[in-house]
Motif scaffolding. Structure first.
Motif, mmCIF file in Angstrom:
data_model
loop_
_atom_site.group_PDB
_atom_site.id
_atom_site.type_symbol
_atom_site.label_atom_id
_atom_site.label_comp_id
_atom_site.label_asym_id
_atom_site.label_seq_id
_atom_site.Cartn_x
_atom_site.Cartn_y
_atom_site.Cartn_z
ATOM 1 N N TRP A 145 -51.935 35.487 4.802
ATOM 2 C CA TRP A 145 -52.694 34.286 4.405
ATOM 3 C C TRP A 145 -51.853 33.019 4.477
ATOM 4 C CZ3 TRP A 145 -52.109 38.783 1.448
ATOM 5 C CH2 TRP A 145 -53.127 39.710 1.657
ATOM 6 N N TRP A 146 -50.703 33.116 5.122
ATOM 7 C CA TRP A 146 -49.749 31.999 5.194
ATOM 8 C C TRP A 146 -50.431 30.698 5.622
ATOM 9 C CZ3 TRP A 146 -45.002 31.089 3.525
ATOM 10 C CH2 TRP A 146 -44.210 30.102 4.129
ATOM 11 N N SER A 147 -51.288 30.782 6.631
ATOM 12 C CA SER A 147 -51.915 29.560 7.164
ATOM 13 C C SER A 147 -52.879 28.936 6.154
ATOM 14 C CB SER A 147 -52.667 29.883 8.452
ATOM 15 O OG SER A 147 -53.768 30.722 8.164
ATOM 16 N N GLN A 148 -53.232 29.655 5.119
ATOM 17 C CA GLN A 148 -54.105 29.081 4.091
ATOM 18 C C GLN A 148 -53.300 28.394 2.988
ATOM 19 O OE1 GLN A 148 -57.741 31.361 3.074
ATOM 20 N NE2 GLN A 148 -57.058 32.836 4.610
ATOM 21 N N GLY A 149 -51.995 28.469 3.085
ATOM 22 C CA GLY A 149 -51.147 27.669 2.203
ATOM 23 C C GLY A 149 -50.898 26.322 2.864
ATOM 24 N N ASP A 150 -50.437 25.334 2.094
ATOM 25 C CA ASP A 150 -50.234 24.008 2.681
ATOM 26 C C ASP A 150 -48.760 23.779 3.041
ATOM 27 O OD1 ASP A 150 -48.905 23.328 0.332
ATOM 28 O OD2 ASP A 150 -50.623 22.269 -0.521
ATOM 29 N N PRO B 145 -45.163 33.820 -1.245
ATOM 30 C CA PRO B 145 -45.712 32.644 -1.934
ATOM 31 C C PRO B 145 -46.354 33.048 -3.262
ATOM 32 C CG PRO B 145 -46.459 32.730 0.359
ATOM 33 C CD PRO B 145 -45.797 34.042 0.069
ATOM 34 N N ALA B 146 -46.336 32.121 -4.217
ATOM 35 C CA ALA B 146 -46.971 32.367 -5.510
ATOM 36 C C ALA B 146 -48.348 31.707 -5.579
ATOM 37 C CB ALA B 146 -46.091 31.841 -6.638
ATOM 38 N N ALA B 147 -48.553 30.704 -4.746
ATOM 39 C CA ALA B 147 -49.819 29.956 -4.749
ATOM 40 C C ALA B 147 -49.875 29.173 -3.448
ATOM 41 C CB ALA B 147 -49.871 29.020 -5.955
ATOM 42 N N LEU C 109 -55.750 33.643 -4.004
ATOM 43 C CA LEU C 109 -55.591 34.439 -2.783
ATOM 44 C C LEU C 109 -54.213 35.068 -2.648
ATOM 45 C CD1 LEU C 109 -56.713 35.397 -0.061
ATOM 46 C CD2 LEU C 109 -55.956 33.223 0.925
ATOM 47 N N PHE C 110 -53.160 34.314 -2.990
ATOM 48 C CA PHE C 110 -51.810 34.817 -2.732
ATOM 49 C C PHE C 110 -51.341 35.879 -3.732
ATOM 50 C CE2 PHE C 110 -51.720 31.165 0.058
ATOM 51 C CZ PHE C 110 -51.020 31.659 1.142
ATOM 52 N N SER C 111 -52.162 36.224 -4.690
ATOM 53 C CA SER C 111 -51.766 37.301 -5.615
ATOM 54 C C SER C 111 -52.643 38.540 -5.525
ATOM 55 C CB SER C 111 -51.780 36.789 -7.059
ATOM 56 O OG SER C 111 -50.687 35.934 -7.291
ATOM 57 N N ARG C 112 -53.801 38.425 -4.904
ATOM 58 C CA ARG C 112 -54.731 39.566 -4.922
ATOM 59 C C ARG C 112 -54.085 40.868 -4.450
ATOM 60 N NH1 ARG C 112 -59.783 38.225 -6.231
ATOM 61 N NH2 ARG C 112 -60.641 36.203 -5.651
ATOM 62 N N LEU C 113 -53.379 40.803 -3.319
ATOM 63 C CA LEU C 113 -52.788 42.022 -2.759
ATOM 64 C C LEU C 113 -51.787 42.639 -3.733
ATOM 65 C CD1 LEU C 113 -52.135 44.066 -0.504
ATOM 66 C CD2 LEU C 113 -50.449 42.417 0.350
#
Lengths: 409, 409
Positions: B224-229, B333-335, B350-354
C-alpha cells in the motif's frame, strides 16, 4: 408462523412456576417481563423457543450477578451479543439462571431435577436444570474447564460446547479467556442446531443439518479412565457397544495427550488470576476460598511456565487435528459418574480439561443411566471448526442411544 | 522508594489542568479521586507513574461510556483487569481518556497536541494526546485495526500493541474479538517495557530488558506504499537509511500478503456485527452512520466467507512466522502520513490491517517529522510471541532515531 405470544408466555410462566420452587434454577425471572417481551416476539427461526441465560451473561432486563455477592443487583445497560442474537431470532428470555461463583466451583442453590439431593453440576447449573425439567428450551451455558459438559451429563440433556470462539462472547464475564466458550444446553440435538445457527453469525438463515452416520468412531477411554466410577465405565462401554453395532468403532489410545489436563490447569489458573484481579484485590472478603485458592495458584505460576504451557497446548492441537483424519468423532466420558450429592460439590472437571484445551467442539448426549436411573452423558468430540459435522453425527447418535428417561422435575 | 504521594497527585493535577482545556484528552478526571488514590499508592514497579484509561475499559471510580451517548453515565462496578494490575503496581489513574465511538471512527473532542487543527488519530485519541503533552506517563490503548499505532504515529509517541491476547482484556468492550488487543502508549520505550511487565501477568517482578541491536531489518514498504504520501515516504526512507548505517537492512517484498488487509476487514466487520448487535438493534437512532455501515457490511458477509477468511488468515500467520527466520524485525509505515485535519476524520487504518491480522507485536517509534515539524511514526513489527525481543530492539532504535521534538502541548 409465529405461535400466539400470549400462549407462549403463559405456558412458560406456568412451567417455571411448577418446577422452580423445588429446583431453584433461576436467580431472577419476572412474569411481567416475560409477557412484555412476548408481545414483541419476532417471527425468526427460534420463534417462541424459551431461553434461560446463565448469570455470567449481561442482560438489560435483569441484574447480572456472576454468582457473587460482590455483584448483588449489578445492572448492565445492554444485552450481551448472544442474548440479542437469540431474541432477534424470536426466542423468549425466561430469566437468568444460576451459575456457580464466577463460573468456578462455589455452588448456587440449584438442585438436580433427577434427584434433588444431588448437584446439577457446575458451573452452568441453572441452565442445565431448567432445560432438564422443561422450564426452557435453550439454556445459555459456558465452559472454561467442564462447566457445560458436566451439568449436561448430570442432568440428562444435550450439551453443545462449540469450537473455541465460535460464538461471540461480548457481554460475558471472563474467567480464562484462552478457554472461555459460550455454548448451549437443550433437550435434543435439533434444538442445539437451531441455536447454533443463530449464535454463530449476525445473520440467521434457517439451515437444516442432515443426520449423518460417522464412518469411524474412536472410543477414547482417556488417561483418566480409572478415575471414573463403575457406573460411568458401564455407561460408556454400553454406548460404545451400541454405536459399534452400526458403524466402525475402535479404541483409540491418547496416552500422549495426558499432559493436556495439567496444561489446562496451568493456563486457566494464570489467566483467572488476571481476570479476577479486581475481585481478589478490592473485595477479597467476599470471594470464596475456592476462588482465592485459584488466584493464589495462578499468581504462583511464572510467565515462562505459562507461555510454555500455551506452546505445548498449540502442539497438542495440531496432533489432535491429525487424529480426525482417521476418526470422524471421538467418543469419551463426559464426567466421572452420575451427579454427586450436593454436599460433595459440583463434580470433577477432569474429563473435559483436555478437550477444552484442544478447542474441540463437544457434544454431550443423554440416554445412558445407572441402576438408580440417574443420567450419565456420553461425549462426542469433533474436529476443530467442524461443528456442523459434529452436530450431524449427533443426530445419528441420538437415534442409536436409548430413549432418555423423562425427568419428573 | 515511593515518591511523596501528595507531590505526585498535585503535579499530575497541575499538568492536566495546564493542557486539558485545549487538548480535551479526558472524558472524566477528578482531582479529588486522584488525591484519594494517591493516598493508597503502593510501592510497586510503576510507583508514581500516571495512567490514562481509554474509555472502552471499565473503571470503578469513573463512568465507562465507550464514546457513545447510549452509555452516558454508565457505571461499572469493577475495574478492568488491566487497570487493577497497573494500580497494584503503584500506578496512579488520572482519569478516563477519549475514545472514538466504540473504538471505531466517529471522533471525540480530542485534538492533536502538535497542531490543534488536526486529529490525534483514533480510536485511542485521548490516551495518545494525553501522553504526548505529558499529562500521563502511560495511556491504556487498544487496537482492532490501527487504533493504537495510528494515534501514536500522529502524536509523536511510542505505541506498543503487543502480540494478540498478551494482555487480559476482562472489562474491555468488544469490537472484533479476533483482533481486539490492549496495549499502551508512552513517551519512551522504557515506560512501555515497565507497563508490559505489569500487564502481562498477575505477578509483576521488575524485569529490565537489554538494549539489543537487530541483526537484520526487513524494510517493508507494503503493497500500500503508493497510498501513503510524500511525507511518509521520506520519513520511512530516512529512518531506513539511519538504521541501515548501523545494521543490515534490506527491502522485503510482501506482495503475497496483500490479501491480508481485505481479510482483516471481512473478519472485523463480521464480528463487529455480533459484538454491537444490541446497540444496533435496541439503540439504532443513537449510533453513528459509520457504525451502522460497519454492522450492515458485517451482516452481508456469509458465515462461509467469514470462515474462509479465518482460515486464510491462519495461513498468512504461518507464512509470517517464517519471515522472522530471516529478519529480526520488519520496519514498515505506521500511517499514510501526518495527522489529517480534524474535519477529515481520524485517518486511515490501512497500514495496520495486515499486521493486526497477523497477531504480530507492533512498536511505533517517534522521531521523524515532516517539514512543518509534525510527527510521523515508524513501525517495528516483531515475531508473534516475541514481545520482549521487539521491545529490546526498540531500545536500540530509540537511540538511532532523531530526538523527537518536544510537544508544546
Amino acid at each position: 408462523m409465529l405461535p400466539d405470544p400470549t400462549v407462549i408466555a403463559e405456558n412458560l410462566i406456568d412451567t417455571i412456576n411448577k418446577h422452580e420452587g423445588k429446583i431453584h434454577a433461576f436467580t431472577q425471572y419476572n412474569p411481567e417481563q416475560i409477557r412484555r417481551d412476548a408481545a414483541y416476539l419476532s417471527a425468526g427461526p427460534l420463534a417462541g423457543m424459551s431461553v434461560g441465560v446463565k448469570d455470567i451473561v449481561e442482560t438489560e432486563a435483569y441484574f447480572t450477578e456472576y454468582g457473587s455477592g460482590i455483584y448483588k443487583n449489578n445492572q448492565s445497560r445492554a444485552d450481551a451479543a448472544c442474548v440479542t442474537l437469540l431474541k432477534q431470532a424470536g426466542a423468549l428470555v425466561a430469566g437468568k439462571t444460576v451459575t456457580t461463583e464466577f463460573a468456578f466451583f462455589q455452588p448456587g442453590p440449584t438442585v438436580n431435577p433427577y434427584d434433588t439431593t444431588r448437584t446439577p453440576g457446575g458451573s452452568s447449573s441453572g441452565s442445565a436444570a431448567a432445560v432438564a425439567c422443561g422450564m426452557v428450551d435453550i439454556g445459555i451455558a459456558s465452559q472454561t474447564a467442564a462447566s457445560l459438559t458436566r451439568p449436561a451429563s448430570y442432568c440428562g440433556i444435550v450439551g453443545f460446547k462449540p469450537s473455541y470462539a465460535r460464538y461471540n462472547a461480548a457481554g460475558v464475564k471472563y474467567l480464562a479467556p484462552s478457554f472461555d466458550a459460550l455454548g448451549v444446553v437443550t433437550r435434543d440435538v435439533t434444538s442445539a442446531i437451531k441455536a447454533d445457527n443463530v449464535l454463530k453469525g449476525p445473520k440467521s438463515a434457517s439451515v437444516e443439518l442432515p443426520l449423518q452416520k460417522p464412518k469411524r468412531i474412536g472410543f477414547c477411554k482417556t488417561p483418566w479412565w480409572s478415575q471414573g466410577d463403575a457406573d460411568m465405565h458401564q455407561a460408556l462401554q454400553s454406548a460404545a457397544d451400541l454405536f459399534g453395532q452400526h458403524t466402525s468403532l475402535d479404541e483409540v489410545d491418547l496416552a500422549d495427550f495426558e499432559e493436556g489436563a495439567d496444561l489446562h490447569l496451568t493456563i486457566m489458573s494464570y489467566e483467572a488470576a488476571q481476570s479476577l484481579a479486581w475481585e481478589y484485590t478490592a473485595k477479597r472478603e467476599q470471594i470464596s476460598p475456592q476462588i482465592a485458592a485459584l488466584i493464589k495458584a495462578g499468581q504462583a505460576i511464572t510467565r515462562q511456565d505459562y507461555e510454555e504451557a500455551l506452546a505445548k497446548a498449540q502442539n497438542l492441537r495440531q496432533k489432535a487435528d491429525i487424529l480426525f483424519e482417521t476418526y470422524d468423532v471421538i467418543l469419551a466420558p463426559a464426567a466421572p459418574g452420575v451427579a454427586p450429592l450436593l454436599e460433595e460439590g459440583t463434580g470433577s472437571p477432569l474429563f473435559s480439561r483436555l478437550w477444552t484445551l484442544l478447542y474441540l467442539p463437544s457434544l454431550t448426549l443423554p440416554g445412558m443411566v445407572n441402576k438408580a436411573g440417574l443420567p450419565i452423558g456420553v461425549q462426542f468430540l469433533g474436529r476443530y471448526g467442524a461443528d456442523e459435522a459434529l452436530l450431524s453425527y449427533g443426530l445419528w447418535a441420538e437415534q442409536i442411544l436409548p430413549d432418555r428417561p423423562l425427568c419428573s422435575g
